[in-house]
Design a protein around this motif. Structure first.
Motif, PDB file in Angstrom:
ATOM      1  N   CYS A 299       0.803  -1.216   0.000  1.00 49.91           N
ATOM      2  CA  CYS A 299       0.000   0.000   0.000  1.00 49.91           C
ATOM      3  C   CYS A 299       0.841   1.274   0.000  1.00 49.91           C
ATOM      4  O   CYS A 299       1.778   1.409   0.786  1.00 49.91           O
ATOM      5  CB  CYS A 299      -0.916  -0.015   1.220  1.00 49.91           C
ATOM      6  SG  CYS A 299      -2.145   1.286   1.231  1.00 49.91           S
ATOM      7  N   ASN A 307      -1.238  -2.208   5.230  1.00 43.50           N
ATOM      8  CA  ASN A 307      -2.098  -2.020   4.070  1.00 43.50           C
ATOM      9  C   ASN A 307      -3.429  -1.409   4.481  1.00 43.50           C
ATOM     10  O   ASN A 307      -3.995  -1.798   5.510  1.00 43.50           O
ATOM     11  CB  ASN A 307      -2.356  -3.372   3.384  1.00 43.50           C
ATOM     12  CG  ASN A 307      -1.081  -4.033   2.917  1.00 43.50           C
ATOM     13  OD1 ASN A 307      -0.309  -3.458   2.166  1.00 43.50           O
ATOM     14  ND2 ASN A 307      -0.850  -5.269   3.366  1.00 43.50           N
ATOM     15  N   SER A 309      -6.109  -1.791   2.680  1.00 43.35           N
ATOM     16  CA  SER A 309      -7.085  -2.788   2.208  1.00 43.35           C
ATOM     17  C   SER A 309      -8.257  -2.150   1.476  1.00 43.35           C
ATOM     18  O   SER A 309      -9.327  -2.770   1.339  1.00 43.35           O
ATOM     19  CB  SER A 309      -7.589  -3.660   3.373  1.00 43.35           C
ATOM     20  OG  SER A 309      -6.519  -4.345   3.993  1.00 43.35           O
ATOM     21  N   CYS A 314      -4.112  -2.228  -3.068  1.00 48.91           N
ATOM     22  CA  CYS A 314      -4.551  -3.258  -2.127  1.00 48.91           C
ATOM     23  C   CYS A 314      -5.652  -4.118  -2.743  1.00 48.91           C
ATOM     24  O   CYS A 314      -5.646  -5.351  -2.612  1.00 48.91           O
ATOM     25  CB  CYS A 314      -5.067  -2.627  -0.838  1.00 48.91           C
ATOM     26  SG  CYS A 314      -3.772  -2.010   0.275  1.00 48.91           S
ATOM     27  N   ILE A 318      -5.712  -8.126  -3.203  1.00 51.94           N
ATOM     28  CA  ILE A 318      -6.766  -8.913  -2.560  1.00 51.94           C
ATOM     29  C   ILE A 318      -7.461  -9.804  -3.589  1.00 51.94           C
ATOM     30  O   ILE A 318      -7.646 -11.009  -3.373  1.00 51.94           O
ATOM     31  CB  ILE A 318      -7.785  -7.983  -1.865  1.00 51.94           C
ATOM     32  CG1 ILE A 318      -7.169  -7.377  -0.604  1.00 51.94           C
ATOM     33  CG2 ILE A 318      -9.076  -8.730  -1.537  1.00 51.94           C
ATOM     34  CD1 ILE A 318      -7.991  -6.254   0.004  1.00 51.94           C
ATOM     35  N   PHE A 333      -3.882  -8.415   4.766  1.00 48.82           N
ATOM     36  CA  PHE A 333      -5.008  -7.565   4.394  1.00 48.82           C
ATOM     37  C   PHE A 333      -6.191  -7.808   5.333  1.00 48.82           C
ATOM     38  O   PHE A 333      -6.325  -8.880   5.923  1.00 48.82           O
ATOM     39  CB  PHE A 333      -5.435  -7.839   2.952  1.00 48.82           C
ATOM     40  CG  PHE A 333      -4.355  -7.553   1.952  1.00 48.82           C
ATOM     41  CD1 PHE A 333      -4.152  -6.274   1.465  1.00 48.82           C
ATOM     42  CD2 PHE A 333      -3.512  -8.572   1.517  1.00 48.82           C
ATOM     43  CE1 PHE A 333      -3.142  -6.007   0.568  1.00 48.82           C
ATOM     44  CE2 PHE A 333      -2.497  -8.319   0.613  1.00 48.82           C
ATOM     45  CZ  PHE A 333      -2.309  -7.034   0.143  1.00 48.82           C
ATOM     46  N   THR A 339     -15.839  -5.118   1.741  1.00 48.99           N
ATOM     47  CA  THR A 339     -14.635  -5.085   0.896  1.00 48.99           C
ATOM     48  C   THR A 339     -14.965  -5.192  -0.586  1.00 48.99           C
ATOM     49  O   THR A 339     -14.556  -4.337  -1.392  1.00 48.99           O
ATOM     50  CB  THR A 339     -13.668  -6.220   1.294  1.00 48.99           C
ATOM     51  OG1 THR A 339     -13.184  -5.982   2.614  1.00 48.99           O
ATOM     52  CG2 THR A 339     -12.483  -6.267   0.328  1.00 48.99           C
TER      53      THR A 339
END
Length: 414
Positions: A299, A307, A309, A314, A318, A333, A339
């Motif tokens: 990140c 991070n 996230s 990120c 992921i 993460f 998310t």
């Protein structure tokens, strides 16, 4: 240019400029401090010690047709600069690169190389892949504090340096940390404004970071009489093909990094032929094979050493891990109920030309090529993902819409 060495681990450089260049500098003093490592820097000659500041400022001299004057400089490094300048010209044909460097004295610093290789290391995908692929070599990791994590973010640096130390200990690798103020010396905004007619993004990414990272790692390489320095790739030939470019414009490139030489040390721009998704897959396979935990730090948004996230970088990591049927939380993460909703939401903002920096994505920096690759890998197992409502949207998402959207470096829609 004056060099002030204090003790064993700290140096301060001072640069003087003509008035016409003043606006490109925020601070005319640059410090370098080895904050972890057993390096005896007093053994490093001035002609090598000057490399961290030369590599920071030589692109400014080249671009603005200025002369950078130093008392003495490593002869091998001096001789490689013409080839590096030619490579910059190849990437940026609209720029002239007329400037030059003058050294009052050239010094031969050749040595009998050891079997050590310096590997620039950030705990990110590229640098972690480089370590995994070169573990048969005697690697010495070098991490720079003052770039991704700004000076002053002490808690963030503590978190990252602890993570790297734990990793290097688990891999039985030696590590050196270098604190440097190089990033804050230059006026990034003003320099970025100056290059908009010749380059696609900011000064840091386009002209600065590759050379200056190598210039700092050269100090550690010299002390250990290293055979070479490994600097990890950011782009790939397939990405160049995707954007119909001969090579991606970037300050860290095989055509610049591989020309960097000093004393008896060469540089290898490593992993250029491998896409980012393939690197993540290799890291996963290596960690499983050796039963090791590999927390990633990818990140740029978070300055706390981990991070966020949320940001594009990120999010890409992921989704790559999900496509590999891995749990992103095992790699550093945080996954929440929102998310995947947020990832879709941010893609839609960009697709519709809505500048939503507050949503966590730096719009000009979105790596659309990586998203195409991620989608391709999800579709390799389409039947598996079809019934997953959090994920199946990516199978048919039209990323071509985003590819056609053009933003400038400030995120303004063009």
């Amino acid at each position: 240019m004056n060099l002030d060495i204090k003790g064993r681990v700290y140096f301060k450089y001072t640069i003087e400029t003509s008035p016409d260049l003043d606006k490109y500098f925020r601070n005319k003093q640059q410090h370098v401090k080895i904050i972890h490592g057993d390096e005896k820097v007093a053994k490093i000659p001035d002609s090598i010690l000057i490399l961290p500041v030369i590599t920071n400022f030589i692109p400014v001299a080249w671009f603005f047709d200025a002369e950078l004057i130093v008392d003495e400089l490593d002869e091998t490094f001096y001789n490689c600069l013409d080839n590096i300048k030619k490579s910059y010209k190849k990437m940026y044909p609209l720029a002239e690169f007329k400037g030059k460097i003058t050294a009052n004295k050239l010094v031969n610093n050749s040595y009998e190389p050891s079997d050590t290789y310096i590997s620039l290391f950030s705990q990110g995908v590229d640098s972690l892949y480089t370590v995994c692929e070169n573990f048969d070599k005697k690697l010495h990791l070098v991490t720079v504090y003052g770039a991704d994590i700004p000076l002053g973010k002490k808690e963030g640096w503590k978190n990252l340096s602890n993570t790297i130390t734990e990793f290097s200990n688990s891999m039985h690798l030696n590590t050196s940390f270098i604190e440097t103020s190089f990033y804050s010396c230059l006026n990034q905004d003003t320099l970025t404004d100056e290059i908009q007619n010749v380059a696609s993004s900011g000064w840091w990414h386009q002209f600065q970071h590759g050379l200056v990272f190598l210039g700092h790692s050269a100090l550690i390489a010299y002390v250990h009489k290293a055979k070479g320095i490994l600097i990890s790739s950011s782009h790939s030939p397939k990405e160049s093909e995707f954007f119909k470019k001969d090579i991606m414009q970037c300050a860290s490139s095989p055509i610049t990094d591989n020309e960097f030489k000093f004393a008896s040390c060469n540089v290898t721009h490593f992993g250029y032929e491998v896409e980012r998704f393939e690197k993540i897959e290799a890291i996963v396979n290596y960690s499983k094979k050796h039963n090791l935990s590999f927390p990633l730090k990818v990140c740029f948004t978070s300055k706390e050493g981990g991070n966020c996230s949320i940001c594009d970088k990120c999010s890409r990591c992921i989704m790559s891990l999900i496509a590999l049927k891995e749990n992103p939380e095992d790699y550093g993460f945080k996954i929440t109920d929102e998310t995947f909703i947020k990832i879709q939401e941010n893609l839609i903002y960009i697709e519709n030309g809505i500048n939503k920096f507050g949503k966590g994505w730096n719009i000009p920096g979105v790596k659309i090529f990586d998203w195409f690759v991620i989608q391709e890998n999800f579709n390799k197992d389409r039947e598996y993902w079809n019934d997953n409502p959090d994920i199946n949207w990516i199978l048919d998402y039209n990323f071509d819409k985003i590819k056609k959207i053009k933003y400038d470096y400030k995120g303004n829609l063009h």
